[in-house]
Design a protein around this motif. Structure first.
Motif, PDB file in Angstrom:
ATOM      1  N   UNK A 692       0.836  -1.195   0.000  1.00  0.00           N
ATOM      2  CA  UNK A 692       0.000   0.000   0.000  1.00  0.00           C
ATOM      3  C   UNK A 692       0.877   1.253   0.000  1.00  0.00           C
ATOM      4  N   UNK A 693       0.322   2.335  -0.576  1.00  0.00           N
ATOM      5  CA  UNK A 693       1.031   3.625  -0.575  1.00  0.00           C
ATOM      6  C   UNK A 693       0.641   4.491   0.624  1.00  0.00           C
ATOM      7  N   UNK A 694      -0.513   4.214   1.238  1.00  0.00           N
ATOM      8  CA  UNK A 694      -0.975   5.039   2.355  1.00  0.00           C
ATOM      9  C   UNK A 694      -2.094   4.299   3.076  1.00  0.00           C
ATOM     10  N   UNK A 720       5.825   3.901   5.762  1.00  0.00           N
ATOM     11  CA  UNK A 720       4.478   3.889   5.200  1.00  0.00           C
ATOM     12  C   UNK A 720       3.613   4.929   5.912  1.00  0.00           C
ATOM     13  N   UNK A 721       3.056   5.922   5.200  1.00  0.00           N
ATOM     14  CA  UNK A 721       2.233   6.951   5.859  1.00  0.00           C
ATOM     15  C   UNK A 721       0.943   6.355   6.431  1.00  0.00           C
ATOM     16  N   UNK A 758      -4.571  16.782   2.011  1.00  0.00           N
ATOM     17  CA  UNK A 758      -3.686  16.011   2.895  1.00  0.00           C
ATOM     18  C   UNK A 758      -3.162  14.766   2.185  1.00  0.00           C
ATOM     19  N   UNK A 759      -4.049  14.035   1.512  1.00  0.00           N
ATOM     20  CA  UNK A 759      -3.613  12.837   0.786  1.00  0.00           C
ATOM     21  C   UNK A 759      -2.615  13.197  -0.307  1.00  0.00           C
ATOM     22  N   UNK A 760      -2.861  14.317  -0.982  1.00  0.00           N
ATOM     23  CA  UNK A 760      -1.981  14.738  -2.073  1.00  0.00           C
ATOM     24  C   UNK A 760      -0.575  15.045  -1.556  1.00  0.00           C
ATOM     25  N   UNK A 764       1.950  12.589  -3.415  1.00  0.00           N
ATOM     26  CA  UNK A 764       2.673  13.264  -4.496  1.00  0.00           C
ATOM     27  C   UNK A 764       4.174  13.335  -4.243  1.00  0.00           C
ATOM     28  N   UNK A 765       4.620  12.840  -3.065  1.00  0.00           N
ATOM     29  CA  UNK A 765       6.052  12.860  -2.766  1.00  0.00           C
ATOM     30  C   UNK A 765       6.790  11.893  -3.681  1.00  0.00           C
ATOM     31  N   UNK A 766       7.994  12.250  -4.158  1.00  0.00           N
ATOM     32  CA  UNK A 766       8.764  11.315  -4.994  1.00  0.00           C
ATOM     33  C   UNK A 766       9.147  10.082  -4.200  1.00  0.00           C
ATOM     34  N   UNK A 767       9.051   8.904  -4.835  1.00  0.00           N
ATOM     35  CA  UNK A 767       9.353   7.655  -4.140  1.00  0.00           C
ATOM     36  C   UNK A 767      10.861   7.492  -3.976  1.00  0.00           C
TER      37      UNK A 767
END
Length: 767
Positions: A692-694, A720-721, A758-760, A764-767
């Motif tokens: 998962x990304x978040x 992981x956020x 907030x999600x953005x 949107x942060x570079x991996x």
């Protein structure tokens, strides 16, 4: 000599008898289910000798599906039994059973169904086949069905087959299950399930408890107490050494569960017993009274029935005892009285040698002083007592307001979120107007709730002020922007006047300064129907090195008389009842304004004349700042920009079904891939299986709460956020969540625009 030998022989015989081991009393313990970790404490008490040390030879009986534990105990097939809060109902129905001790502070009993059957609420059970044990451990389930007016004729009751796979075998649409094991069993087998937890609907029953017959308690109370103490020792050992307890279960009792399932059950059992919060075995008579009242209210027991004699403590005599402290106090008082009387006798004898008038004067003076001292002492005691009562009342009120805020915000989340989603759809002008009106009303209600919370925090002394540079003119622009629409609709002019020498940068809490100005300006706009509202800003220096940020708000509104001005800053007060009917409001805004100004050591003055208007003047002793402000301007636009999260995967942990529907709609618009789960335990399991990304994590959930789940996830996935979502918006709550590992917090009701932003930030942060 023979007499001495005979005496020694008697002593030897007596010693031999004394040294003989005490015979153990054979007793049997009837379990309510099959062997598993749910009963680990009793196995440990038996294997480690706690029962033997208490004088018992215990036989642990696995559940006999043809009878019930209550009948087994009352009919003499067992001495003790394990049941849940259903024994309260049995006592109300005049069965002579006694609760010896509680073990589980919460009930694990739920109704479980396969997700494919789409049973998401108790209403969905109408017309379905429900499998549960009637009159055994169905207490909370029956209460839940009755609460939703679901009678026995509305569904088909299926006798429990004690087959864990009855749902898969299509023997029932829903079955009673324990959250401590059966949901885990189905999940491991690849079956997705829905759970209906009575606790989610306010049914707060105890889980497992130890009971026996009233006859045994009356016959040998001390024996029952020894058995309970031994069982508690076993549970304390099992909770401290779960691995060792599982080894005993696997070796001695051949359970149907494997080690992994027993380990999961052990974790769930610890959450149900709650030993870290309350001592093991704690019983609250008031809670049993509430359970009994629930049965009576639901017509499951006669209204005149009683639970007198239900608890073991009902049979323990509590004679009044004169304590050592009481005896010492009586002795001390007696001594003081005797000393005082003796002193008085000597003193009176001496006084007789003095002039009669002087003697009388001295006696009067002495009595007067003694009386004043006693009065002063009584007043001090009353003041201390009043202070303590006020502190307790304030704390109770703050806790009540916080809880009520949470309970109100939860359903408001569904209302506000749904309205925001509807507003994002293409609408006719009529429907859009109605939607906008509903949104304004909902936000107004939320403002009232926030005002009440702010008022509670200020009264409790828990509101702290930030210290940062800010631009006051920027704050004025925000307030004017917010109020301009209402002013134009009313046809009044909103004017801002700035002194030429005004210094714009200040050091202080910009959020609270904004709140003060907003409350005063909105108040003036509200009570002005024609003319203007003028904001004038300037600065003063009252004493050397002490600057003052000053502003005034003058309106041409309805004005106030002296009496109305006098109670303007009182809580829940307005000029009169007609003001509330005409203009609305809670009467809290100006009270909060006055408190905030006072906390900043400032002042607020009011001049007003009926029919001509009012003028509010505020002075705040803040420091001037020369540094650039980092204050963020609030965007007054309500337009929601939907981000594109294509290729992103999000996990949402939320147990509330309405909120699940809301999150599904919000996430669908972003084109992301997402999963929604019902509790923290399932969320942890998903994290281990998927990438998962978040994560969006609710706080209050069954099985495993959000804080505990976050801590587990962060141990292995620190990058992981994880974002907390909760209706608990108090500063202390948010601080606790972030200390637990959450990366951000989103309060309920959810502002979809802010949520997307907030999600953005994270996605949107570079991996």
């Amino acid at each position: 000599m023979r007499s001495i030998h005979f005496l020694l022989l008697l002593i030897s015989i007596f010693t031999s008898f004394s040294a003989m081991p005490r015979a153990l009393e054979p007793v049997s313990l009837q379990l309510k289910w099959m062997h598993q970790f749910q009963f680990a404490g009793y196995y440990v008490a038996l294997e480690k000798g706690y029962f033997a040390d208490a004088g018992f030879d215990v036989t642990i009986l696995e559940r006999n599906v043809k009878t019930s534990p209550v009948d087994d105990v009352l009919e003499g097939r067992a001495d003790f039994g394990i049941a849940d809060s259903s024994v309260v109902l049995q006592r109300l129905l005049q069965k002579k059973i006694v609760i010896a001790s509680t073990i589980f502070q919460s009930s694990p009993l739920v109704l479980m169904s396969l997700k494919e059957n789409d049973i998401k609420s108790p209403y969905d059970l109408v017309g379905k086949r429900i499998m549960y044990q009637r009159s055994v451990d169905d207490a909370s389930l029956q209460a839940m069905l009755q609460l939703f007016n679901i009678g026995e004729s509305d569904y088909t009751a299926v006798p429990h087959s004690f087959n864990n796979w009855a749902l898969v075998d299509d023997k029932a649409d829903a079955m009673s299950a324990y959250t401590s094991n059966q949901p885990h069993l189905y999940e491991r087998a690849g079956y997705k399930v829905n759970v209906l937890d009575p606790g989610s609907y306010g049914i707060d029953f105890y889980g497992d408890l130890i009971f026996t017959s009233q006859n045994r308690v009356e016959r040998n109370l001390e024996s029952v107490q020894r058995f309970v103490e031994a069982a508690r020792k076993g549970w304390q050992d099992a909770l401290s050494n779960p691995k060792e307890a599982i080894d005993i279960i696997l070796l001695k009792y051949a359970p149907k569960l494997d080690r992994k399932q027993l380990e999961l059950e052990a974790k769930s059992t610890q959450n149900l017993i709650k030993e870290s919060f309350v001592p093991l075995g704690t019983m609250y008579p008031e809670r049993f009274e509430r359970i009994a009242k629930s049965y009576k209210d639901l017509k499951m027991a006669p209204s005149d029935s009683s639970i007198n004699g239900l608890l073991l403590t009902d049979y323990i005599e509590k004679p009044y005892k004169i304590t050592t402290n009481v005896i010492l106090a009586i002795a001390l008082i007696t001594s003081l009285v005797l000393v005082f009387l003796g002193y008085q006798v000597v003193f009176n004898r001496r006084l007789k040698t003095m002039v009669k008038d002087k003697t009388i004067a001295l006696e009067l003076s002495n009595d007067y002083l003694t009386h004043n001292i006693e009065l002063l002492k009584e007043k001090n005691e009353l003041l201390d007592k009043s202070k303590q009562e006020a502190e307790v009342a304030t704390a109770a009120k703050s806790a009540f307001l916080a809880n009520m805020s949470h309970e109100v915000r939860t359903p408001m989340n569904g209302i506000l979120g749904t309205l925001q989603l509807i507003s994002m759809e293409p609408l006719t002008s009529n429907v859009k107007q109605l939607t906008d009106q509903a949104l304004v009303s909902t936000k107004s209600l939320l403002t009232i709730i926030n005002d009440i919370l702010d008022f509670s925090k200020i009264e409790a002394g828990k509101l702290s002020l930030d210290e940062a540079p800010f631009s006051f003119q920027s704050i004025v622009q925000q307030v004017v922007s917010f109020q301009m629409v209402l002013a134009k609709n009313k046809g009044i002019e909103l004017v801002v006047q700035v002194d030429e020498d005004f210094h714009d940068l200040w050091q202080g809490d910009s959020t609270r300064v904004l709140q003060i100005l907003t409350n005063i300006v909105s108040n003036s706009v509200k009570f002005t129907n024609q003319g203007s509202v003028t904001i004038k800003i300037y600065s003063e220096v009252e004493v050397p090195n002490q600057s003052q940020l000053c502003f005034s708000v003058a309106d041409t509104g309805i004005g106030m008389d002296e009496e109305a001005v006098g109670k303007l800053f009182h809580r829940f007060e307005q000029a009169d009842s007609s003001t509330t009917r005409s203009f609305g409001g809670t009467g809290l805004g100006m009270a909060i304004t006055d408190m905030l100004v006072s906390q900043m050591a400032g002042s607020v003055r009011v001049t007003s004349e009926v029919g001509k208007g009012s003028c509010f003047t505020v002075s705040l002793p803040l420091k001037k700042s020369e540094s650039e402000t980092q204050q963020k301007s609030q965007d007054s636009s309500d337009k929601i920009e939907v981000p594109d999260f294509t290729s992103k995967r999000i996990l949402i942990a939320e147990d509330n079904k309405v909120n699940q529907i809301l999150f599904r709609a919000i996430m669908t618009k972003t084109n992301c891939d997402f999963d929604i789960v019902d509790d923290g335990q399932i969320a942890v399991e998903h994290i281990l299986k998927n990438k998962y990304d978040l994560i969006l994590m609710d706080i209050q959930m069954p099985v495993l709460d959000g804080v505990s789940a976050c801590k587990i996830i962060k141990k292995d996935f620190s990058a992981l956020p994880v974002i907390a979502i909760s209706a608990n918006i108090m500063v202390d709550d948010i601080k606790e969540y972030k200390e637990a590992g959450f990366d951000e917090f989103i309060g309920k009701p959810i502002n979809i625009k802010e949520m997307y932003e907030t999600l953005n930030r994270f996605l949107s942060k570079p991996e």
